[in-house]
Write an enzyme that holds these catalytic residues in place. Structure first.
Site, PDB file in Angstrom:
ATOM      1  N   HIS A   1      26.280  34.535  48.085  1.00 43.87           N
ATOM      2  CA  HIS A   1      26.670  35.577  49.052  1.00 43.87           C
ATOM      3  C   HIS A   1      27.711  35.038  50.043  1.00 43.87           C
ATOM      4  CE1 HIS A   1      23.842  38.563  47.551  1.00 43.87           C
ATOM      5  NE2 HIS A   1      23.007  37.550  47.370  1.00 43.87           N
TER       6      HIS A   1
ATOM      7  N   ASP B   1      31.937  35.055  39.807  1.00 47.40           N
ATOM      8  CA  ASP B   1      31.481  35.049  38.413  1.00 47.40           C
ATOM      9  C   ASP B   1      32.654  35.077  37.445  1.00 47.40           C
ATOM     10  OD1 ASP B   1      29.193  35.363  39.872  1.00 47.40           O
ATOM     11  OD2 ASP B   1      28.817  37.421  39.252  1.00 47.40           O
TER      12      ASP B   1
HETATM   13  C1  GLA Z   1      26.550  38.302  42.184  1.00 41.79           C
HETATM   14  C2  GLA Z   1      28.012  38.694  42.417  1.00 41.79           C
HETATM   15  C3  GLA Z   1      28.828  37.500  42.905  1.00 41.79           C
HETATM   16  C4  GLA Z   1      28.160  36.818  44.094  1.00 41.79           C
HETATM   17  C5  GLA Z   1      26.677  36.562  43.819  1.00 41.79           C
HETATM   18  C6  GLA Z   1      25.952  36.041  45.028  1.00 41.79           C
HETATM   19  O1  GLA Z   1      26.472  37.390  41.136  1.00 41.79           O
HETATM   20  O2  GLA Z   1      28.573  39.201  41.229  1.00 41.79           O
HETATM   21  O3  GLA Z   1      30.139  37.912  43.206  1.00 41.79           O
HETATM   22  O4  GLA Z   1      28.349  37.570  45.259  1.00 41.79           O
HETATM   23  O5  GLA Z   1      26.013  37.739  43.373  1.00 41.79           O
HETATM   24  O6  GLA Z   1      26.431  34.797  45.373  1.00 41.79           O
END
Ligand code: GLA
Length: 358
Positions: A22, A161
């Site tokens: 986050h 990601d």
């Molecule tokens: C999900 C979102 C990412 C990131 C994580 C928390 O995986 O796709 O962009 O914000 O949560 O770190």
């Protein structure tokens, strides 16, 4: 998936995040790695201007216009909405509207916090680009896939990601600067294993709670008159748990990178503990089950463990001495199963290269 003659096959890995959750949508830092679980798309170009894709796992045939005129949120089957989003965001960047016939299959478990959706988006993007003999810089592909996630599924994800799936480096974690969208590979010590343990608890309410947290982080930066919480100092956020998490987590990412570079694995122990506590108490994205699983992994000998990804169920990640990895995870998961009656599933992951031809 074994390659079908006459077709090209591309792959894109899932990811696990070692530190920095986050923080990506606050322009911050994260320390993920691409993993040896991946999504593959086998495809061939067609001349009818349609993108057709079947899934080895999910029902239904995706069939949308290759020029990006479909409305991703209305696409059926629902798993195809993200892919339809990718078709649109690549079309907006000028991809020629070449169609494909494609089949997708994946070893990334869906809905567990290992970025199955980024792996689907990125592998689909590479297939669409490959079919049109058209390229984009890797960071632009990541951003197109991030935009596709919002367009297709309504989830305002950060860039972690998609960037990790594209830029992964075998044997390395990646220090991401999500403002600069830059990536620095950080070698992982081979004597330690990264273990992922699925809690047996499906991720619940994850999308709506994720969007709420995202909005709270943006609002906190606005209250401080800052472009993003990346720019806040600890004393500015001392009374705001949401902002405090982001600021302290950014610092932990940089400290974890320094520890890995110095070969000081012991220094990771308090960082993992503080990261999980901050996600639990300040950011409030943990669950009692994830908390207990983390505790048991540490009690049984992991260097550190924490929830990973968005939270609200799904997986935890642990850093464990490689020659004790089986012992530690077997003991911890047995105790967890006995106490909570849930079926955990543990596996060692290896840091893999980013997306490309399979
Ligand atoms: C999900 C979102 C990412 C990131 C994580 C928390 O995986 O796709 O962009 O914000 O949560 O770190």
């Amino acid at each position: 998936m074994s390659p079908v003659p006459g077709k090209a096959v591309v792959r894109a890995p899932g990811r696990v995040n070692l530190m920095g959750d986050h923080t990506d949508y606050a322009d911050g830092f994260a320390l993920p790695m691409a993993i040896d679980l991946e999504t593959r798309v086998a495809f061939r170009p067609t001349d009818d201007g349609r993108v057709r894709m079947r899934s080895a796992t999910f029902h239904g045939l995706l069939d949308v216009a290759a020029d990006g005129t479909a409305e991703p949120p209305t696409v059926d089957p629902p798993w195809g909405r993200l892919v339809a989003g990718v078709v649109c965001t690549l079309a907006a960047r000028g991809r020629p509207p070449v169609g494909i016939d494609a089949t997708v299959s994946s070893t990334v478990p869906a809905g567990s916090g290992l970025s199955s959706s980024a792996a689907l988006a990125v592998s689909s993007a590479l297939a669409l680009l490959g079919a049109a003999a058209w390229t984009l810089p890797p960071t632009d592909i990541a951003v197109a896939c991030q935009e596709a996630e919002l367009l297709g599924t309504g989830v305002p994800s950060g860039i972690m990601d998609q960037l990790t799936s594209i830029r992964g480096v075998a044997g390395h974690a990646l220090l991401l600067d999500c403002r600069a969208r830059s990536v620095e590979p950080v070698p992982l010590p081979s004597a330690y294993a990264v273990v992922v343990v699925h809690s047996g608890l499906p991720r619940a309410l994850a999308d709506s709670a994720y969007a709420e947290r995202h909005a709270a982080v943006t609002a906190a930066a606005a209250r401080l008159g800052l472009p993003a919480l990346r720019d806040a100092r600890p004393e500015q956020v001392a009374d705001d748990p949401i902002a405090r998490h982001v600021v302290s987590e950014n610092a932990r990412v940089l400290a974890a990178v320094a520890a890995l570079r110095a070969g000081d694995v012991g220094a990771l122990r308090p960082l993992f503990a503080a990261s999980h506590a901050s996600l639990r108490d300040d950011f409030r994205v943990s669950t009692p089950e994830l908390d207990r699983l983390v505790e048991l992994l540490v009690e049984h000998g992991a260097v550190g463990a924490r929830l990973t990804g968005a939270g609200f169920g799904g997986c935890v990640v642990a850093f464990v001495q490689r020659n004790h990895a089986d012992d530690v995870t077997t003991k911890a998961t047995r105790a967890y199963q006995r106490e909570l009656g849930l079926e955990p599933h543990a596996f060692v992951v290896r840091a893999a290269d980013g997306a490309g031809p399979a």
